[in-house]
Motif scaffolding. Structure first.
Motif, short mmCIF file in Angstrom:
data_model
loop_
_atom_site.label_atom_id
_atom_site.label_comp_id
_atom_site.label_asym_id
_atom_site.label_seq_id
_atom_site.Cartn_x
_atom_site.Cartn_y
_atom_site.Cartn_z
N THR A 171 5.87 9.84 -22.70
CA THR A 171 5.92 10.45 -21.37
C THR A 171 5.44 9.44 -20.33
OG1 THR A 171 5.51 12.66 -22.26
CG2 THR A 171 5.05 12.31 -19.93
N THR A 172 6.21 9.34 -19.26
CA THR A 172 5.87 8.44 -18.16
C THR A 172 5.59 9.26 -16.90
OG1 THR A 172 7.34 6.73 -19.04
CG2 THR A 172 6.66 6.50 -16.76
N THR A 173 4.49 9.00 -16.25
CA THR A 173 4.22 9.61 -14.95
C THR A 173 4.34 8.53 -13.88
OG1 THR A 173 1.83 9.25 -15.14
CG2 THR A 173 2.69 11.34 -15.93
N VAL A 174 4.96 8.88 -12.77
CA VAL A 174 5.18 7.93 -11.67
C VAL A 174 4.76 8.60 -10.37
CG1 VAL A 174 6.87 6.49 -10.49
CG2 VAL A 174 7.17 6.99 -12.92
N LYS A 175 3.85 7.96 -9.64
CA LYS A 175 3.39 8.50 -8.36
C LYS A 175 3.35 7.40 -7.31
CE LYS A 175 0.55 12.18 -10.39
NZ LYS A 175 -0.78 12.84 -10.39
N GLY A 176 3.69 7.76 -6.09
CA GLY A 176 3.63 6.77 -5.02
C GLY A 176 4.45 7.16 -3.82
N ALA A 177 4.76 6.18 -3.00
CA ALA A 177 5.53 6.40 -1.77
C ALA A 177 6.58 5.32 -1.64
CB ALA A 177 4.60 6.39 -0.56
N GLN A 206 18.18 6.15 4.11
CA GLN A 206 17.58 5.88 5.42
C GLN A 206 16.27 6.65 5.61
OE1 GLN A 206 19.08 3.59 7.49
NE2 GLN A 206 20.41 3.33 5.71
N SER A 207 15.75 7.23 4.52
CA SER A 207 14.59 8.10 4.63
C SER A 207 13.38 7.54 3.87
CB SER A 207 14.93 9.49 4.07
OG SER A 207 15.08 9.42 2.65
N THR A 208 12.31 8.31 3.87
CA THR A 208 11.11 7.98 3.10
C THR A 208 10.88 9.09 2.07
OG1 THR A 208 9.65 9.08 4.68
CG2 THR A 208 10.07 6.73 5.01
N ALA A 209 10.08 8.80 1.05
CA ALA A 209 9.86 9.79 0.00
C ALA A 209 8.47 9.65 -0.61
CB ALA A 209 10.91 9.63 -1.11
N ARG A 210 7.88 10.78 -0.95
CA ARG A 210 6.69 10.81 -1.78
C ARG A 210 7.17 11.11 -3.20
NH1 ARG A 210 2.18 8.58 -0.60
NH2 ARG A 210 1.21 9.97 -2.13
N GLY A 237 8.05 -0.07 -1.29
CA GLY A 237 7.41 1.06 -1.92
C GLY A 237 6.29 0.62 -2.84
N SER A 238 5.41 1.54 -3.16
CA SER A 238 4.29 1.26 -4.05
C SER A 238 4.17 2.41 -5.04
CB SER A 238 2.99 1.13 -3.24
OG SER A 238 1.88 0.93 -4.09
N LEU A 239 4.16 2.08 -6.33
CA LEU A 239 4.11 3.10 -7.38
C LEU A 239 2.99 2.81 -8.36
CD1 LEU A 239 7.93 3.31 -8.29
CD2 LEU A 239 6.67 4.76 -6.69
N LYS A 240 2.38 3.89 -8.85
CA LYS A 240 1.43 3.80 -9.96
C LYS A 240 2.05 4.53 -11.14
CE LYS A 240 -2.96 3.01 -7.64
NZ LYS A 240 -3.10 1.69 -8.30
N VAL A 241 2.17 3.82 -12.25
CA VAL A 241 2.88 4.34 -13.42
C VAL A 241 1.91 4.43 -14.60
CG1 VAL A 241 4.86 3.99 -14.94
CG2 VAL A 241 4.94 3.18 -12.57
N ARG A 299 10.38 15.64 -2.16
CA ARG A 299 11.21 14.86 -1.26
C ARG A 299 11.89 15.80 -0.29
NH1 ARG A 299 14.23 10.61 -5.40
NH2 ARG A 299 12.36 9.71 -6.26
N SER A 300 12.78 15.28 0.51
CA SER A 300 13.52 16.11 1.44
C SER A 300 14.48 16.99 0.67
CB SER A 300 14.31 15.23 2.41
OG SER A 300 15.30 14.52 1.69
N ALA A 301 15.02 18.01 1.34
CA ALA A 301 15.97 18.89 0.68
C ALA A 301 17.17 18.12 0.19
CB ALA A 301 16.41 19.99 1.66
#
Length: 212
Positions: A81-87, A62-66, A95-99, A3-5
């Motif tokens: 353990t859960t893995t979460v990926k998306g935007a 106000q931002s976007t994130a990967r 937003g759209s996530l694959k878990v 993500r952003s700083a």
């Protein structure tokens, strides 16, 4: 998580806060440099950085994130353990996530997949490999989704984490470093019962509130 700083700093406090409050169930030890002062001087009081955190939260909204998370939850007889990926577009509330959820240590083939789409006040979700063959989409109001583990967001909602972070208190700066090449400032702080148990399911809340 890439993500952003600004958000990297937010993420740091969300993790560190769990070990800094006596209200937390899962303590984490944090290390820092020891400060020494001469006998003629007194230690400078710690500066509460709560305004910095709130400003970072407001900017992040106000931002976007990967998103690329790997979260391990243990305790109360659980270890998964859960893995979460998306935007995610925070400003547009979309937003759209694959878990993927699996017992820790098992192969990826044993993981349970979940697709999630956030659209304003509604979350749509489905299990694309449901054993009973029902792979249709379901939906729930976003503000009614419940938490099943401490420091876990309902339906992996990243904005819920921002809400918890904004409720931290006694926040202080804890150094700077680069994360994936991006400058980041770390903070430590405390979370009391309200943010820790925010929207937690009744049985888990009651368990967490039992005397130690």
């Amino acid at each position: 998580m890439r993500r952003s700083a600004t958000l990297i700093g937010i993420s740091a406090i969300a993790v560190l806060a769990s070990g800094c409050s006596s209200d937390s169930e899962d303590g984490q030890k944090t290390e820092g440099k020891e400060r020494t002062t001469s006998a003629a001087s007194s230690p400078a009081p710690a500066v509460d950085a709560g305004r910095d955190i709130q400003a970072a939260v407001d900017t992040t909204k106000q931002s976007t994130a990967r998103i690329d998370d790997r979260i391990r939850v243990t305790g109360m007889g659980q270890d998964f353990t859960t893995t979460v990926k998306g935007a995610f577009d925070m400003k547009a509330d979309r937003g759209s996530l694959k878990v993927s959820l699996a017992q820790t240590g098992t192969s990826s083939d044993a993981a349970v997949p979940l697709d999630e789409i956030f659209h304003g006040s509604t979350v749509y979700f489905r299990m694309p490999e449901e054993m009973n063959g029902d792979t249709g989409w379901r939906s729930t109001p976003r503000d009614e989704a419940e938490v099943h583990a401490m420091l876990r967001a309902p339906l992996n909602d990243p904005e819920f984490v921002l809400r918890q972070v904004s409720m931290a208190h006694s926040v202080t700066a804890a150094g700077e470093e680069k994360v994936n090449g991006v400058p980041a400032r770390h903070y430590t702080g405390k979370l009391n019962h309200k943010p820790l148990l925010l929207r937690m399911v009744k049985e888990r809340r009651e368990k967490a509130e039992e005397p130690m």
